[in-house]
Design an enzyme around this catalytic site. Sequence first.
Site, PDB file in Angstrom:
ATOM      1  N   PRO A   1       3.224   5.355   9.397  1.00 60.22           N
ATOM      2  CA  PRO A   1       3.027   6.553  10.713  1.00 60.22           C
ATOM      3  C   PRO A   1       2.428   7.545  10.253  1.00 60.22           C
ATOM      4  O   PRO A   1       2.841   7.838   8.707  1.00 60.22           O
ATOM      5  CB  PRO A   1       3.731   6.501  11.034  1.00 60.22           C
ATOM      6  CG  PRO A   1       5.207   6.053  10.467  1.00 60.22           C
ATOM      7  CD  PRO A   1       3.655   4.581   9.461  1.00 60.22           C
TER       8      PRO A   1
ATOM      9  N   ASN B   1       2.824   7.243  -5.013  1.00 62.87           N
ATOM     10  CA  ASN B   1       2.131   8.528  -5.767  1.00 62.87           C
ATOM     11  C   ASN B   1       2.914  10.250  -6.494  1.00 62.87           C
ATOM     12  O   ASN B   1       3.869   9.489  -6.659  1.00 62.87           O
ATOM     13  CB  ASN B   1       2.064   9.153  -4.455  1.00 62.87           C
ATOM     14  CG  ASN B   1       2.738  10.409  -3.325  1.00 62.87           C
ATOM     15  OD1 ASN B   1       3.762  10.516  -4.377  1.00 62.87           O
ATOM     16  ND2 ASN B   1       3.322   9.325  -2.109  1.00 62.87           N
TER      17      ASN B   1
ATOM     18  N   LYS C   1       7.855 -12.834  -4.988  1.00 61.71           N
ATOM     19  CA  LYS C   1       6.684 -11.597  -6.037  1.00 61.71           C
ATOM     20  C   LYS C   1       6.070 -12.646  -6.024  1.00 61.71           C
ATOM     21  O   LYS C   1       5.892 -13.895  -5.906  1.00 61.71           O
ATOM     22  CB  LYS C   1       7.678 -12.251  -7.644  1.00 61.71           C
ATOM     23  CG  LYS C   1       7.108 -11.485  -8.317  1.00 61.71           C
ATOM     24  CD  LYS C   1       7.482 -11.423  -9.868  1.00 61.71           C
ATOM     25  CE  LYS C   1       6.465 -11.437 -10.315  1.00 61.71           C
ATOM     26  NZ  LYS C   1       6.903 -11.247 -12.027  1.00 61.71           N
TER      27      LYS C   1
HETATM   28  O1  C5P Z   1      -3.147  14.866   6.455  1.00 61.76           O
HETATM   29  P1  C5P Z   1      -2.071  14.914   5.126  1.00 61.76           P
HETATM   30  O2  C5P Z   1      -1.436  13.750   4.070  1.00 61.76           O
HETATM   31  O3  C5P Z   1      -2.666  15.474   4.173  1.00 61.76           O
HETATM   32  O4  C5P Z   1      -0.522  15.868   5.483  1.00 61.76           O
HETATM   33  C1  C5P Z   1      -0.140  16.256   4.961  1.00 61.76           C
HETATM   34  C2  C5P Z   1       1.612  17.033   5.423  1.00 61.76           C
HETATM   35  O5  C5P Z   1       1.772  15.601   6.922  1.00 61.76           O
HETATM   36  C3  C5P Z   1       2.132  17.266   5.374  1.00 61.76           C
HETATM   37  O6  C5P Z   1       3.115  18.072   5.684  1.00 61.76           O
HETATM   38  C4  C5P Z   1       2.856  15.392   5.517  1.00 61.76           C
HETATM   39  O7  C5P Z   1       4.315  15.661   4.347  1.00 61.76           O
HETATM   40  C5  C5P Z   1       2.853  14.970   6.489  1.00 61.76           C
HETATM   41  N1  C5P Z   1       2.635  13.961   7.034  1.00 61.76           N
HETATM   42  C6  C5P Z   1       3.398  12.670   6.898  1.00 61.76           C
HETATM   43  N2  C5P Z   1       3.249  11.527   7.663  1.00 61.76           N
HETATM   44  C7  C5P Z   1       2.144  10.584   6.922  1.00 61.76           C
HETATM   45  C8  C5P Z   1       0.980  11.683   6.796  1.00 61.76           C
HETATM   46  C9  C5P Z   1       1.390  12.971   5.827  1.00 61.76           C
HETATM   47  O8  C5P Z   1       4.578  13.412   7.612  1.00 61.76           O
HETATM   48  N3  C5P Z   1       1.582   9.602   6.862  1.00 61.76           N
END
Ligand code: C5P
Length: 398
Positions: free
Chosen positions: A304, A208, A286
Amino acid sequence: MLAGKHILLIIGGGIAAFKSLDLIRRLRERGAEVTPVITRAGQEFVTPLSASGLAARKVYTELFDLTEEAEMGHIELSRSADLVVVAPATADLLGKMAGGLANDLASTLLMATDKRVLVAPAMNVRMWEHPACQRNVATLKDDGVLFVGPNEGAMACGEFGPGRMSEPLEIVAGIEAALADGPLKGKHILVTSGPTHEPIDPVRYIANRSSGAQGTAIASALAGLGADVTFVTGPADVAPPSGVNVIPVQSAQDMLAAVNAALPADGAVFAAAVADWRVASASDSKIKKDTKGSLPVLEFAENPDILKTVSQMGKTRPKLVVGFAAETDDVIANATAKRARKGCDWIIANDVSPETGIMGGSENAVTLISDAGAEDWPRMSKDQVARQLALRISDALS
Ligand code: C5P
């Protein structure tokens, strides 16, 4: 008070440079070691011999000096100090610092250092008040540079107003405050940052656009307040800050493992943009292009949720858990619901709609959501957001 501290003192070219000789003496009286660096213009006002006599150390003056480079390179010189002090800081030096120029020893050291920098400006009042100088001062403050003065008063040029360099004892007080143990000393804080890379095969991945800028600034601000920071970072665009324990990871699963290994912690800030999904069965080799034109189909599995996992831990849950919510619509409502769903203490919500320019930009406009409700912060640089947040964390953990 300053026993064992090492100050790199850059003396710029201004009439106030004579006060810097007294500054060396005052710092040494308090147990500090002082390494003077004098710019070419500075040498018109004080001699390397007098600075070296007072400091009882070698004085550095040239960027390209083979003997000096063999003894101690300029990178090492800029990093071996606990604090870099610029006194007097002329309009020219402030301009170079703000613009990132490095064309002599002093400006190169200021660019290469990973330590805090404190400046004591000294110049004519018109120069200080000039919009260009004030722009540079604002940029430097935003970068975290500490200022002592300038004071107001009669100037050597006969004019009156702000521009006089602060007195040596005032500069000593600024140095002592900058080197004092921060309010987060003894606290362990975990920070996640950057994007994650989820492998498709050994050469391809899903990623991303997170640059890691906000998480890096937060880790740096927390370390600046004396915290012992574990910085778990995905492959970010920006370099990790100095003075923190950096744990590089690739995928969300790696990140969770690194976070678990880093606990216990007093506080945790989850600024990483973790991928919600990974490729269910990433290929070990690959994936080949099919000559008959059939396309690969990727199946996804849920990653997770690290923030949720840590927020809902029992005994090992950090006292303060902070998450982020990057939203494009109904920011406050969505972020408030997210805080409840995940179980964290605070959510830092921001609007990342393309028109805000926040994602990948240098500024942020956030709302802090806590038990106390939603608190809007004005739009400011990501570094300023980080410093404000670090102060709030320090307050909550004290
Ligand atoms: O659910 P969302 O991705 O919008 O939540 C954002 C928050 O959750 C951020 O603090 C991000 O670092 C954390 N997060 C996480 N593990 C994930 C998804 C998001 O720690 N798998």
